[in-house]
Design an enzyme around this catalytic site. Structure first.
Site, mmCIF file in Angstrom:
data_model
loop_
_atom_site.group_PDB
_atom_site.id
_atom_site.type_symbol
_atom_site.label_atom_id
_atom_site.label_comp_id
_atom_site.label_asym_id
_atom_site.label_seq_id
_atom_site.Cartn_x
_atom_site.Cartn_y
_atom_site.Cartn_z
ATOM 1 N N GLY A 56 -9.704 -23.215 6.232
ATOM 2 C CA GLY A 56 -10.894 -23.065 5.407
ATOM 3 C C GLY A 56 -11.927 -22.233 6.135
ATOM 4 N N CYS A 81 -5.051 -24.615 11.018
ATOM 5 C CA CYS A 81 -6.313 -23.951 11.315
ATOM 6 C C CYS A 81 -7.493 -24.932 11.238
ATOM 7 C CB CYS A 81 -6.475 -22.747 10.392
ATOM 8 S SG CYS A 81 -7.784 -21.660 10.887
ATOM 9 N N TYR A 82 -8.278 -24.870 10.156
ATOM 10 C CA TYR A 82 -9.381 -25.823 10.000
ATOM 11 C C TYR A 82 -8.841 -27.258 10.063
ATOM 12 C CZ TYR A 82 -13.617 -27.958 8.144
ATOM 13 O OH TYR A 82 -14.742 -28.719 7.995
ATOM 14 N N HIS A 167 -1.511 -19.630 11.253
ATOM 15 C CA HIS A 167 -1.060 -19.876 9.873
ATOM 16 C C HIS A 167 0.452 -19.705 9.731
ATOM 17 C CE1 HIS A 167 -5.040 -20.213 7.985
ATOM 18 N NE2 HIS A 167 -5.409 -19.466 9.004
ATOM 19 N N GLU A 169 2.146 -20.338 7.239
ATOM 20 C CA GLU A 169 2.481 -20.042 5.844
ATOM 21 C C GLU A 169 2.464 -18.555 5.507
ATOM 22 O OE1 GLU A 169 -0.259 -21.316 7.001
ATOM 23 O OE2 GLU A 169 -2.044 -20.873 5.819
ATOM 24 N N SER A 220 5.660 -10.994 -25.074
ATOM 25 C CA SER A 220 5.660 -9.622 -24.545
ATOM 26 C C SER A 220 7.045 -9.199 -24.090
ATOM 27 C CB SER A 220 4.701 -9.540 -23.351
ATOM 28 O OG SER A 220 5.283 -10.187 -22.227
ATOM 29 N N GLY A 221 7.940 -10.173 -23.899
ATOM 30 C CA GLY A 221 9.269 -9.824 -23.393
ATOM 31 C C GLY A 221 9.324 -9.808 -21.875
ATOM 32 N N GLY A 222 8.152 -9.938 -21.220
ATOM 33 C CA GLY A 222 8.108 -10.028 -19.761
ATOM 34 C C GLY A 222 8.688 -11.364 -19.322
ATOM 35 N N VAL A 223 8.964 -11.479 -18.024
ATOM 36 C CA VAL A 223 9.670 -12.680 -17.564
ATOM 37 C C VAL A 223 8.912 -13.980 -17.869
ATOM 38 C CG1 VAL A 223 8.852 -12.347 -15.188
ATOM 39 C CG2 VAL A 223 10.792 -13.814 -15.598
ATOM 40 N N ASP A 224 7.579 -13.979 -17.733
ATOM 41 C CA ASP A 224 6.842 -15.222 -17.929
ATOM 42 C C ASP A 224 6.918 -15.692 -19.388
ATOM 43 O OD1 ASP A 224 6.195 -14.742 -15.309
ATOM 44 O OD2 ASP A 224 4.224 -13.908 -15.770
ATOM 45 N N SER A 225 6.665 -14.771 -20.316
ATOM 46 C CA SER A 225 6.703 -15.210 -21.718
ATOM 47 C C SER A 225 8.136 -15.512 -22.153
ATOM 48 C CB SER A 225 6.015 -14.223 -22.662
ATOM 49 O OG SER A 225 6.744 -13.048 -22.813
ATOM 50 N N LYS A 372 5.473 -17.525 -9.737
ATOM 51 C CA LYS A 372 6.322 -16.578 -10.459
ATOM 52 C C LYS A 372 7.792 -16.670 -10.024
ATOM 53 C CE LYS A 372 6.192 -11.989 -12.374
ATOM 54 N NZ LYS A 372 5.327 -12.069 -13.534
#
Ligand code: XMP
Length: 516
Positions: A56, A81-82, A167, A169, A220-225, A372
């Site tokens: 943080g 870290c913090y 970090h 991560e 939209s045809g994109g991966v998410d939709s 994603k």
């Protein structure tokens, strides 16, 4: 969700989402949680299996919070870290205020008697802090020190508490996954519980509330939709209606893709042809923000009109709007001391700006708790094709922001044709999956060239190809010159009105991925 086994307490670090993502990639369920929420849950007797205290931006010296309730749980705790400073101070160690930040790469060295599986004796890590721990608390041992003798890691195996000043991560830290895995497995003794099947089960549960209702999707045809709609379709069947708005600013591959989805999936997809309306609304506009706004507003107008017509014609009423919203969109960091403590808040995110309020639709967001990559894993689990799931993203305003300046049908055609060439050549060279996004942009500049026997005075196509995992930063892709040369030659030969091809070698930052 309170059934995640790892709660990641956010202290406002820009990397908190990465901790969650990396933890889940290792196979452990985890969620970001506010300090307020963790206090509430613990007081109600709810406990995870482990707690991570994130980094943080604040200084431990101005933090008056009492963290005893966290340590009273006696759960395994990882401090980053913090989080490490907080642990050290809590257990009676000493933290010193920094005057200058230690920011960037540093080399850290394992101390005698300490090691982490698969890690060499020295590791290159990513630091980003002001204050640092100068004395370890009683019962803790030093695991790592940096080359200038600063404390970089501590552990108390009995209490199952481990902490790092750097970090683990971030990708800049070598062996970051090994370090996290060591804590979760060897120190905390956790069992893996997060895979595509589990994710799918949870997303499916989020859709169950809409069973028996009519659900609308701006598809939209994109991966998410596509993944969100496929999940929803399993529960809702034909009560899910996907409307695809064709604004005329799509590439040939998008038209092909939507036709394939209509043929090869069970989704109920209807195309709304609105090309003329969009081109009319874009007439005379050349400022990028004006264009984006016009496209957004027109999209809503067209969509809303279609939905009303559809409801009237079919005597039905939609109650939900399905969206492919992802976890990063719904987590909004707020400043550390607002909202009664360091926290994150979950906001409602409207991809299709303004629609739900106006149409009084409830939101259905099956992917809202996922990243994603996790959405993609579910897509594969659902049996969707690899090329659908790993499609490059395509922005909502489409070619509208890839023809710089004023848009007309001839300019759009130049981008469509050159983009198709780029797309074909990327596939032919086996490069499509190795880059994150690739497209062409029409520059509003005329340059002199020679075509056939004559002089040409025509426009320029720019190739934009980037590598990135999060789209927040990106590097331009250093692709073979033979490939670039092939694309350039095809574009100048095959696309009417283009004499020159240039390659964008700007990373993000400072450039954005799109040109407008
Ligand atoms: P920038 O240009 O901001 O792009 O570096 C980052 C990613 O976002 C996409 N992008 C958009 N996607 N609507 C979208 O759906 C938009 O208005 C929009 N603008 C940028 C861009 O293609 C890239 O993947």
């Amino acid at each position: 969700m309170s059934d995640r086994q790892i709660w990641i307490v956010d202290f406002g670090s820009q990397y908190t989402q990465l901790i969650t993502r990396k933890t889940r990639e290792l196979g452990y369920s985890s969620e970001i949680i506010t300090l307020k929420e963790i206090r509430k849950r613990i007081s109600e007797g709810l406990n995870p299996n482990s707690i991570v205290l994130s980094g943080g931006p604040q200084s431990i010296f101005s933090d008056e919070e009492d963290y005893q309730f966290i340590f009273d749980t006696k759960l395994p705790i990882l401090g980053i870290c913090y989080g490490m400073q907080l642990i050290a101070q809590h257990f009676g160690g000493k933290v010193e205020a920094g005057t200058i930040a230690e920011y960037g790469h540093a080399e850290v060295l394992f101390q005698k008697g300490h090691k982490i599986n698969h890690c060499p004796e020295k590791i290159n890590v990513w630091m980003s802090h002001f204050d640092h721990v100068v004395e370890v608390p009683q019962g803790f041992e030093i695991t790592l020190k940096s080359h200038n003798n600063l404390l970089a890691g501590i552990v108390n195996e009995e209490k199952k508490i481990m902490a790092f000043q750097f970090h683990p991560e971030v990708d800049h830290t070598d062996h970051g996954e090994d370090i996290l895995e060591y804590f979760y497995n060897d120190i905390a003794g956790l069992k893996k519980d997060w895979d595509a099947k589990e994710m799918l089960k949870e997303t499916q549960e989020l859709v169950d509330v809409a069973k028996g209702e009519k659900v609308l999707c701006a598809f939209s045809g994109g991966v998410d939709s596509l993944v969100a709609a496929t999940i929803a379709q399993r529960t809702l069947g034909d009560d899910l209606y996907c409307f695809f708005v064709d604004h005329g600013l799509l590439r040939p591959q998008d038209y092909g893709h939507i036709q394939t989805l209509i043929k090869e999936t069970n989704l109920n997809i209807e195309i709304i042809d609105a090309k003329e309306i969009f081109f009319k609304k874009l007439e005379g506009l050349s400022d990028p923000e004006d264009k984006r706004k016009a496209i957004g507003v027109t999209f809503i107008e067209v969509f809303e009109r279609k939905v009303h017509e559809f409801e009237e014609n079919h005597g039905i009423h939609f109650t939900y709007l399905l969206q492919g919203t992802l976890y990063p969109d719904v987590i909004e960091s707020i400043s550390p001391h607002e909202d009664g403590g360091k926290s994150v808040t979950i906001k409602s995110h409207h991809n299709v700006g303004g629609l739900p309020e106006r149409m009084k639709l409830k939101l259905l967001e099956p992917l809202r708790l996922l990243f994603k990559d996790e959405g993609r894993r579910i897509g594969m689990e659902l049996g969707l094709k690899h090329e659908w799931v790993y499609r490059h993203p395509f922005p909502g305003p489409g070619i509208g922001i890839r023809v710089l300046g004023e848009i007309n049908e001839t300019s759009v055609l130049k981008v469509q044709e050159s983009d198709q060439i780029l797309f074909e050549e990327l596939h032919r060279a086996g490069l499509y999956d190795s880059v994150a996004q690739a497209f062409t942009v029409l520059l509003p500049v005329k340059t002199v060239g020679v075509k056939g026997d004559g002089r040409a005075y025509e426009e320029v196509i720019c190739l934009r190809i980037v590598s990135t995992s999060d789209f927040m930063t990106a590097t331009w892709s250093d692709l073979p010159t033979s490939f670039l040369s092939k694309v350039s030659s095809r574009v100048t030969n095959e696309v009417k009105g283009v004499t020159r091809v240039v390659y964008d070698i700007t990373s993000k930052p400072p450039g954005t991925i799109e040109w407008e």
